[in-house]
Design an enzyme around this catalytic site. Structure first.
Site, PDB file in Angstrom:
ATOM      1  N   HIS A 174      33.643  67.323  31.667  1.00 32.11           N
ATOM      2  CA  HIS A 174      34.602  66.585  30.835  1.00 32.11           C
ATOM      3  C   HIS A 174      34.526  65.093  31.152  1.00 32.11           C
ATOM      4  O   HIS A 174      34.492  64.253  30.238  1.00 32.11           O
ATOM      5  CB  HIS A 174      36.014  67.121  31.108  1.00 32.11           C
ATOM      6  CG  HIS A 174      37.105  66.374  30.411  1.00 32.11           C
ATOM      7  ND1 HIS A 174      37.737  66.854  29.287  1.00 32.11           N
ATOM      8  CD2 HIS A 174      37.693  65.180  30.688  1.00 32.11           C
ATOM      9  CE1 HIS A 174      38.659  65.987  28.896  1.00 32.11           C
ATOM     10  NE2 HIS A 174      38.664  64.961  29.737  1.00 32.11           N
ATOM     11  N   GLU A 175      34.471  64.762  32.431  1.00 38.59           N
ATOM     12  CA  GLU A 175      34.404  63.350  32.814  1.00 38.59           C
ATOM     13  C   GLU A 175      33.055  62.737  32.449  1.00 38.59           C
ATOM     14  O   GLU A 175      32.986  61.561  32.084  1.00 38.59           O
ATOM     15  CB  GLU A 175      34.690  63.191  34.312  1.00 38.59           C
ATOM     16  CG  GLU A 175      36.061  63.689  34.750  1.00 38.59           C
ATOM     17  CD  GLU A 175      37.195  63.116  33.909  1.00 38.59           C
ATOM     18  OE1 GLU A 175      37.083  61.954  33.457  1.00 38.59           O
ATOM     19  OE2 GLU A 175      38.186  63.834  33.681  1.00 38.59           O
ATOM     20  N   HIS A 209      33.172  61.432  28.980  1.00 39.53           N
ATOM     21  CA  HIS A 209      33.754  60.092  28.873  1.00 39.53           C
ATOM     22  C   HIS A 209      32.733  59.020  29.261  1.00 39.53           C
ATOM     23  O   HIS A 209      32.712  57.930  28.685  1.00 39.53           O
ATOM     24  CB  HIS A 209      34.984  59.986  29.775  1.00 39.53           C
ATOM     25  CG  HIS A 209      36.180  60.727  29.269  1.00 39.53           C
ATOM     26  ND1 HIS A 209      36.684  60.550  28.001  1.00 39.53           N
ATOM     27  CD2 HIS A 209      36.986  61.649  29.860  1.00 39.53           C
ATOM     28  CE1 HIS A 209      37.750  61.332  27.830  1.00 39.53           C
ATOM     29  NE2 HIS A 209      37.949  62.008  28.942  1.00 39.53           N
ATOM     30  N   GLU A 211      40.216  63.055  24.228  1.00 37.49           N
ATOM     31  CA  GLU A 211      40.354  64.201  25.142  1.00 37.49           C
ATOM     32  C   GLU A 211      39.858  65.475  24.474  1.00 37.49           C
ATOM     33  O   GLU A 211      39.202  66.305  25.109  1.00 37.49           O
ATOM     34  CB  GLU A 211      41.819  64.351  25.583  1.00 37.49           C
ATOM     35  CG  GLU A 211      42.334  63.203  26.439  1.00 37.49           C
ATOM     36  CD  GLU A 211      41.466  62.967  27.661  1.00 37.49           C
ATOM     37  OE1 GLU A 211      41.053  63.941  28.326  1.00 37.49           O
ATOM     38  OE2 GLU A 211      41.191  61.780  27.946  1.00 37.49           O
TER      39      GLU A 211
END
Length: 593
Positions: free
Chosen positions: A166-167, A170, A249
């Site tokens: 997930h990071e 980003h 998100e």
């Protein structure tokens, strides 16, 4: 959207941020002037307002907010490391002997290899027992990843991998630069509230020893007014953060599933956060004083919001979970326990090759920024060196060995894995090491193109300015035509020398002047390397949507006949892409298009 479209969208979001910030400034200035008029009429009844009353108020407010924003932005110029220090996070040593930290480092390392990124530096928030994480930095290859102690203790390997993926989304989608700028904006808007709070708290000193308490009361009113007005700025700060972060998100959750091929990774982590949130608690709460300023960075909401929806920095957990599973699923319980470190499983090789020079230009462009499955053909050559680069001394020795042996597969990937350990050196030590690298290159009296690209990338990663933002200066290819010709000339020379073909003009298309330039610049294989280094810097300042054209031209010029693998040509393509901050995964198959 692909990597380049995400980068473009992030930059357009920056323009939206500026507009919202200007709106917030206007509202705060109006509120200050209205309040100043009321305070003046109450305390100075009958007296006329001084000259330039409104102008002075406006200038003071603008100086305070803009000055605070600029100061905070300047303070964060070092990028992700400074953000990690803002929440008291601790840098994890690459050679740590703690099982949970080793598991985390292995996951981050695997995700870095799979996506073609320089391995981020890894931090742990030791005082946070909730489940949370964030990524921060100005550039994809200069990022940090931080996780909470609770995430280490409560998540199994698949769930922790989902959080890290997930990071990484980003990082790859260009969110980090915008997020750091948001920190500066929110800090500037918060300054009025902080000033008003200071004024009210100092009231107990203002009237001491005086008979007349009127001045102290007025001072208190002024402080209270500034505090209230300041929270108008906080209101806008929340609104700005919510407007630019919530949809991202959802995207990062979906990308985590794509990267890991496992919905239960990020899904299980979110369900455990939901489970910890039962009973009025917040399973992703961050207790540090700077949590509010950084709330938009985190995996989950760092602070609860009195007004949900419009002002929430994150979508509701159940909405995120339902999007992942397509239905409502129950929360998961989590307990603090030592997790066993399980080895990662890797998919079999999808194709017998992984050379980008064998693929079409469109396939290479499509693969940029996309994490691919880790396969044995990539990991096996790295295994006995991955441990060596975990210490600064080992990383230096390995890099020097790689310089002397150009046949080692995935050399540039090993350099990217060595960067976190090398960055633990002081700036002086890094410069000394770069000087040693240069001496090794010069030992035989000549500089090969592979050595030049190797040194160029290493210098960028270890320079004092490596974490700073790279601005977009060029919005048309015509503005960087000379730089593009120089890089293509280098590529054409290497491709022709390695794979002699009489039709090199075909590789260069109509740009016959590029061939002439290459013949002038590259006699006997020698190159004015500083010219190429400057050309790469200029190309890196291109608008994101123009970089695919550069990569396509690069691959077209370098493309082999498809029957032989050429490590040097492959390294040239990967090195130039890395110099443009366009990470290529180690495995690019024909399914990438």
């Amino acid at each position: 959207m692909n990597f380049f479209e995400h980068q473009d969208q992030a930059r357009r979001q920056t323009r939206r941020l500026v507009l919202l910030f200007m709106l917030a400034l206007i509202c705060v200035v109006l509120a200050v002037n209205v309040t100043a008029v009321l305070v003046w009429r109450y305390s100075m009844a009958g007296l006329p307002q001084p000259n330039y009353f409104y102008e002075t108020n406006t200038l003071v407010v603008l100086a305070l907010i803009l000055g605070g924003t600029l100061f905070e932005t300047w303070r964060l110029r070092a990028g992700g490391d400074e953000v990690a220090r803002m929440v008291g996070a601790r840098l994890v040593a690459r050679d740590t002997d703690q099982p949970q930290e080793k598991r985390l480092l292995n996951i981050v390392e695997e995700m870095s290899i799979a996506s073609g990124l320089t391995m981020p530096r890894v931090y742990v928030m030791d005082k946070e027992n909730s489940i949370n994480a964030f990524a921060a930095g100005y550039q994809a290859n200069e990022a940090v990843v931080a996780v909470s102690k609770g995430a280490l203790e409560r998540l199994n390997r698949d769930e922790l991998q989902g959080v890290v993926a997930h990071e990484f989304s980003h990082i790859l989608n260009g969110d980090m630069r915008l997020n750091i700028r948001l920190i500066g904006v929110v800090y500037g808007l918060l300054l009025l509230a902080l000033l008003g709070e200071k004024m009210m708290s100092s009231l107990r000193y203002a009237g001491r020893g005086r008979d007349d308490k009127g001045a102290g009361f007025i001072f208190f009113l002024a402080g209270l007014a500034l505090w209230i007005i300041g929270y108008i700025g906080v209101f806008f700060g929340r609104l700005i953060k919510a407007s630019v972060s919530r949809q991202r998100e959802f995207l990062a959750d979906a990308s985590a599933v794509q990267f890991t091929r496992n919905r239960d990774g990020i899904g299980g982590a979110l369900r455990k956060i939901a489970g910890l949130s039962q009973g009025g608690q917040l399973g992703s709460r961050i207790d540090h004083a700077n949590a509010e300023a950084l709330s938009h960075l985190f995996l989950g909401a760092a602070r609860s919001s009195l007004v949900s929806g419009l002002f929430s920095t994150h979508p509701p957990l159940q909405d995120r979970i339902q999007r992942l599973y397509g239905r409502r699923v129950p929360e998961l319980e989590s307990s603090v326990e030592t997790q066993e470190q399980a080895p990662a499983t890797h998919e079999p090789d999808p194709f017998p090759y992984d050379a980008v020079s064998q693929l079409s230009p469109a396939q290479v462009v499509q693969a940029v920024g996309q994490a691919q499955p880790l396969v044995s053909s990539v990991l096996s050559p790295l295994d006995h060196r991955r441990e060596a680069v975990k210490t600064a001394a080992g990383a230096q020795d390995t890099v020097l060995q790689l310089l002397r042996d150009e046949t080692v597969p995935h050399r540039l990937m090993l350099v990217d894995l060595a960067i976190p350990a090398l960055k633990t050196l002081t700036l002086g030590q890094r410069l000394d090491f770069l000087h040693k690298v240069h001496q090794v290159i010069q030992e035989d009296g000549r500089v090969t193109h592979a050595e030049f690209l190797f040194e160029t990338l290493l210098s960028r990663r270890l320079s004092a300015r490596s974490g700073e933002s790279v601005s977009v200066k060029y919005s048309a290819l015509s503005q960087v035509q000379s730089a593009l010709e120089i890089v293509l000339a280098l590529t054409a020379y290497i491709a022709t020398r390695r794979n002699p073909q009489p039709d090199i003009a075909r590789r260069l298309g109509a740009a016959s002047q590029v061939l002439e330039l290459s013949l002038k610049m590259l006699p006997l294989g020698q190159l004015h390397f500083s010219v190429v280094a400057r050309a790469l810097d200029r190309l890196n300042q291109l608008h994101p949507l123009l970089k695919p054209a550069v990569i396509k031209a690069l691959v077209a010029v370098a493309k082999t006949d498809g029957t032989t693998l050429d490590t040097e040509i492959d390294d040239v393509i990967r090195a130039v892409c890395a110099a443009l901050d366009c990470p290529l995964p180690p495995v690019v198959t024909q399914h990438a298009a």
